[in-house]
Enzyme design. Sequence first.
Site, PDB file in Angstrom:
ATOM      1  N   GLU A 296       8.863 -53.882 -11.550  1.00 60.88           N
ATOM      2  CA  GLU A 296       7.360 -53.829 -11.375  1.00 60.88           C
ATOM      3  C   GLU A 296       6.769 -55.341 -11.326  1.00 60.88           C
ATOM      4  OE1 GLU A 296       5.621 -52.397 -15.045  1.00 60.88           O
ATOM      5  OE2 GLU A 296       3.895 -52.036 -14.120  1.00 60.88           O
TER       6      GLU A 296
ATOM      7  N   LYS B  42      -0.434 -47.956  -9.748  1.00 56.86           N
ATOM      8  CA  LYS B  42      -0.122 -47.504 -10.899  1.00 56.86           C
ATOM      9  C   LYS B  42      -1.452 -46.893 -11.602  1.00 56.86           C
ATOM     10  CE  LYS B  42       1.706 -49.246 -15.307  1.00 56.86           C
ATOM     11  NZ  LYS B  42       2.317 -50.516 -15.959  1.00 56.86           N
TER      12      LYS B  42
ATOM     13  N   CYS C 119       6.361 -47.778 -14.654  1.00 59.64           N
ATOM     14  CA  CYS C 119       6.732 -48.246 -16.056  1.00 59.64           C
ATOM     15  C   CYS C 119       5.924 -47.307 -16.917  1.00 59.64           C
ATOM     16  CB  CYS C 119       6.184 -49.660 -16.094  1.00 59.64           C
ATOM     17  SG  CYS C 119       6.993 -50.762 -17.641  1.00 59.64           S
TER      18      CYS C 119
HETATM   19  N1  LIG Z   1       4.628 -52.671 -17.822  1.00 59.10           N
HETATM   20  C1  LIG Z   1       4.297 -51.619 -18.756  1.00 59.10           C
HETATM   21  O1  LIG Z   1       3.856 -50.643 -18.158  1.00 59.10           O
HETATM   22  C2  LIG Z   1       4.891 -51.549 -20.083  1.00 59.10           C
HETATM   23  C3  LIG Z   1       4.999 -50.237 -20.625  1.00 59.10           C
HETATM   24  C4  LIG Z   1       5.586 -50.348 -22.073  1.00 59.10           C
HETATM   25  O2  LIG Z   1       6.281 -51.251 -22.343  1.00 59.10           O
HETATM   26  C5  LIG Z   1       5.624 -49.030 -22.519  1.00 59.10           C
HETATM   27  O3  LIG Z   1       6.253 -49.131 -24.001  1.00 59.10           O
HETATM   28  O4  LIG Z   1       5.069 -47.987 -22.493  1.00 59.10           O
END
Ligand SMILES: NC(=O)CCC(=O)C(=O)O
Length: 267
Positions: free
Chosen positions: A48, A117, A151
């Site tokens: 990402e 996202k 993510c």
């Molecule tokens: N970059 C992100 O979206 C991190 C997501 C994350 O760390 C989580 O715990 O959920």
Amino acid sequence: MTTQTTRLALLQMHVEAGNPDENFRRLTEMLEEAVNTEDKPDLIMFPEMWNTGYALEQIGDLADTNGERTKALLSAFSRKHGVQIIGGSIAEGRQDGVYNTIYVFDDKGNVQADYSKIHLFRLMDEEKHLQAGDKIGRFTAGDTDAGMMICYDIRFPELARKLALSGTKALFVPAQWPNPRLHHWRTLLLARAIENQMFVIACNRCGTSGTSTFFGHSMVIDPWGEIIAEAGEEETILRAEIDMSLVDQVRRKIPVFEDRRPALYES
Ligand SMILES: NC(=O)CCC(=O)C(=O)O
């Protein structure tokens, strides 16, 4: 029984926050290394926000305008090497703000799909600096219906289920998931694979940015929940070979999708 084998290469790279030139240089180096092998991958993915990292205070200046620089590099590379690319995600500058966007390239260099996202992660201040996408991410990996999430999106099982119900057999997840939540990362990825009986292919970054450390542990998980490959914490190319026909076998063995009772729990 016919097999549908796909060779994967996940570029678990260190991302230097606020330095797109260095990240483009390193990515190009790792891309060359990924294809410089007898078992050339069919599909390559990376983490990402690999172009800028989480340099969110300057993201408006650093973001790749309409993804042009990224598209030029990845389109030429996919065409030259005949490889499909799920271009991690980038900070992409548009007229109305910066989005966290995946571009997918087919093996002839065409942009095949994109996804921004949709769930912004407040613990890392995304909602203060980024715009949220408003559509879900689907594409075709080889001949297989695939989906993409970025993510934090993996914390939303209803999104993965919606993709699975509409035919997704492989879910691709670029990430920048930091310590101390390795346990969440592994458990959520495994759960999405087992509950939806699909491949989950996830590429995290590694290294340190400011006070955040990123643990890597990119993973390839099969629809039975077995871990086919898992990286450690260092920069590496994680390679794996998967057989997409396994999805139908697992779905026949335990027919979760036929046994659903949506009338009782979806209103
Ligand atoms: N970059 C992100 O979206 C991190 C997501 C994350 O760390 C989580 O715990 O959920």
